[in-house]
Design an enzyme around this catalytic site. Structure first.
Site, PDB file in Angstrom:
ATOM      1  N   PRO A   1       0.829  -1.218   0.000  1.00 11.32           N
ATOM      2  CA  PRO A   1       0.000   0.000   0.000  1.00 11.32           C
ATOM      3  C   PRO A   1       0.859   1.262   0.000  1.00 11.32           C
ATOM      4  O   PRO A   1       1.854   1.353   0.720  1.00 11.32           O
ATOM      5  CB  PRO A   1      -0.802  -0.120   1.306  1.00 11.32           C
ATOM      6  CG  PRO A   1      -0.763  -1.569   1.655  1.00 11.32           C
ATOM      7  CD  PRO A   1       0.555  -2.077   1.171  1.00 11.32           C
ATOM      8  N   GLU A   2       0.483   2.230  -0.838  1.00 14.74           N
ATOM      9  CA  GLU A   2       1.221   3.485  -0.919  1.00 14.74           C
ATOM     10  C   GLU A   2       0.673   4.488   0.091  1.00 14.74           C
ATOM     11  O   GLU A   2      -0.530   4.567   0.322  1.00 14.74           O
ATOM     12  CB  GLU A   2       1.124   4.064  -2.331  1.00 14.74           C
ATOM     13  CG  GLU A   2       1.770   3.195  -3.398  1.00 14.74           C
ATOM     14  CD  GLU A   2       1.679   3.815  -4.774  1.00 14.74           C
ATOM     15  OE1 GLU A   2       1.473   5.045  -4.868  1.00 14.74           O
ATOM     16  OE2 GLU A   2       1.804   3.075  -5.774  1.00 14.74           O
TER      17      GLU A   2
ATOM     18  N   VAL B   1       4.151   1.936   5.360  1.00 16.53           N
ATOM     19  CA  VAL B   1       4.729   0.592   5.376  1.00 16.53           C
ATOM     20  C   VAL B   1       5.849   0.471   4.340  1.00 16.53           C
ATOM     21  O   VAL B   1       6.154  -0.619   3.856  1.00 16.53           O
ATOM     22  CB  VAL B   1       3.657  -0.504   5.167  1.00 16.53           C
ATOM     23  CG1 VAL B   1       2.732  -0.579   6.373  1.00 16.53           C
ATOM     24  CG2 VAL B   1       2.863  -0.270   3.890  1.00 16.53           C
TER      25      VAL B   1
ATOM     26  N   SER C   1       6.492   1.645   1.084  1.00 18.33           N
ATOM     27  CA  SER C   1       6.332   1.286  -0.326  1.00 18.33           C
ATOM     28  C   SER C   1       7.495   1.813  -1.157  1.00 18.33           C
ATOM     29  O   SER C   1       7.919   1.155  -2.121  1.00 18.33           O
ATOM     30  CB  SER C   1       5.005   1.831  -0.868  1.00 18.33           C
ATOM     31  OG  SER C   1       4.951   3.250  -0.763  1.00 18.33           O
ATOM     32  N   SER C   2       8.032   2.974  -0.810  1.00 17.70           N
ATOM     33  CA  SER C   2       9.144   3.529  -1.586  1.00 17.70           C
ATOM     34  C   SER C   2      10.404   2.692  -1.415  1.00 17.70           C
ATOM     35  O   SER C   2      11.129   2.426  -2.384  1.00 17.70           O
ATOM     36  CB  SER C   2       9.408   4.983  -1.190  1.00 17.70           C
ATOM     37  OG  SER C   2       9.754   5.089   0.184  1.00 17.70           O
TER      38      SER C   2
ATOM     39  N   ALA D   1      10.552  -0.514  -0.676  1.00 17.10           N
ATOM     40  CA  ALA D   1      10.345  -1.775  -1.387  1.00 17.10           C
ATOM     41  C   ALA D   1      10.585  -1.588  -2.881  1.00 17.10           C
ATOM     42  O   ALA D   1      11.201  -2.441  -3.537  1.00 17.10           O
ATOM     43  CB  ALA D   1       8.935  -2.295  -1.132  1.00 17.10           C
TER      44      ALA D   1
ATOM     45  N   ASP E   1      14.010   1.580   6.675  1.00 13.37           N
ATOM     46  CA  ASP E   1      13.087   0.953   5.727  1.00 13.37           C
ATOM     47  C   ASP E   1      13.826   0.097   4.706  1.00 13.37           C
ATOM     48  O   ASP E   1      13.440  -1.040   4.424  1.00 13.37           O
ATOM     49  CB  ASP E   1      12.263   2.015   5.010  1.00 13.37           C
ATOM     50  CG  ASP E   1      11.380   2.806   5.952  1.00 13.37           C
ATOM     51  OD1 ASP E   1      11.245   2.399   7.125  1.00 13.37           O
ATOM     52  OD2 ASP E   1      10.825   3.834   5.523  1.00 13.37           O
TER      53      ASP E   1
END
Length: 259
Positions: free
Chosen positions: A164-165, A169, A171-172, A174, A216
């Site tokens: 989810p953007e 969590v 997303s960038s 990942a 992250d």
């Protein structure tokens, strides 16, 4: 980062983690969108990078101050499917919610060191419609400039994700880790997980111009299934992986407030 063939992946029992991406690559020739169907060549190998989102279990609020944190990789992940192309350029196709987003750039624009990085950052800062590509292009730029070897071919990268953007969590991260892992595999570059994570952080800081610590990227690159990554954010040192006790599960609940 380990580079494995499909046969090795299957033998290791890890093919299920890549199943959706493998199925997409195999089905590309028959998809309805002609651009997507022809984006990757059927007669060339494809390198698939997978990187999960992350759940902050403890300490993440103090990431910037170098705190000790416990982070867990999520089941949702981003896939980058990369393939060499003869043309000396980078072509990116990101499929999000069934919609294609495209970006292309000549690899000549990657030469010039810090001035090239600044030019790329300025380009993405000026055009909001292309800002999503900053995380992809920045990761590939850093990967190729990290190595002293000049690229002998261009690259095509297809991206899908169920992380989810804007939900906190990662997303960038990942996106960056999956992209850089696939790029390194395509160019035969040997990067360990910590080096790759640091390079991804650089890309987010300097090309996307998004201030972030390294928590992250380290979690996405070095996290383990059903383990908490014990990370000292400064100087980005992994102090171990903590097993989740039997009978315990961690869940992230969407508050509905965008990050």
């Amino acid at each position: 980062m380990r580079v494995r063939s499909l046969e090795q992946l299957t033998a290791d029992g890890d093919a299920a983690w890549f199943a959706s991406a493998i199925e997409l690559v195999r089905s590309l020739p028959i998809v309805a969108d002609p651009f997507l169907a022809s984006f990757l060549a059927a007669d060339r190998p494809v390198a698939i990078g997978r990187a999960p989102g992350r759940l902050d279990v403890m300490g993440g609020i103090a990431d910037y101050s170098g705190s000790l944190v416990l982070e867990m990789p999520l089941a949702c992940a981003t896939f980058a499917m990369a393939q060499a192309q003869d043309a000396p350029r980078l072509d990116v196709l990101s499929v999000r919610e069934g919609r294609p987003f495209r970006f292309g750039i000549d690899l000549d624009e990657f030469t010039g060191g810090s001035s090239a990085a600044e030019a790329l950052a300025e380009r993405f800062a000026r055009d909001a419609s292309e800002r999503w590509a900053a995380y992809v292009v920045g990761s590939i730029f850093r990967c190729l400039t990290w190595s002293p070897v000049s690229p002998t071919h261009g690259l095509r990268v297809l991206i899908t994700s169920d992380v989810p953007e804007g939900k906190g969590v990662s997303s960038s991260a990942a996106l960056e880790v999956a992209t850089m892992a696939a790029t390194a595999a395509c160019y035969g570059l040997d990067m360990d997980g910590a080096t790759l994570a640091a390079a991804c952080q650089w890309a987010e800081n300097h090309i996307a111009r998004a201030p972030c610590g390294i928590m992250d990227q380290m979690t996405s690159a070095l996290g383990q299934h059903d383990r908490l990554l014990r990370l000292r954010c400064q100087p980005a040192s992994v102090e171990g992986h903590v097993a989740v006790p039997e009978g315990f599960r961690f869940y992230g609940i969407d508050s509905g407030i965008r990050h």
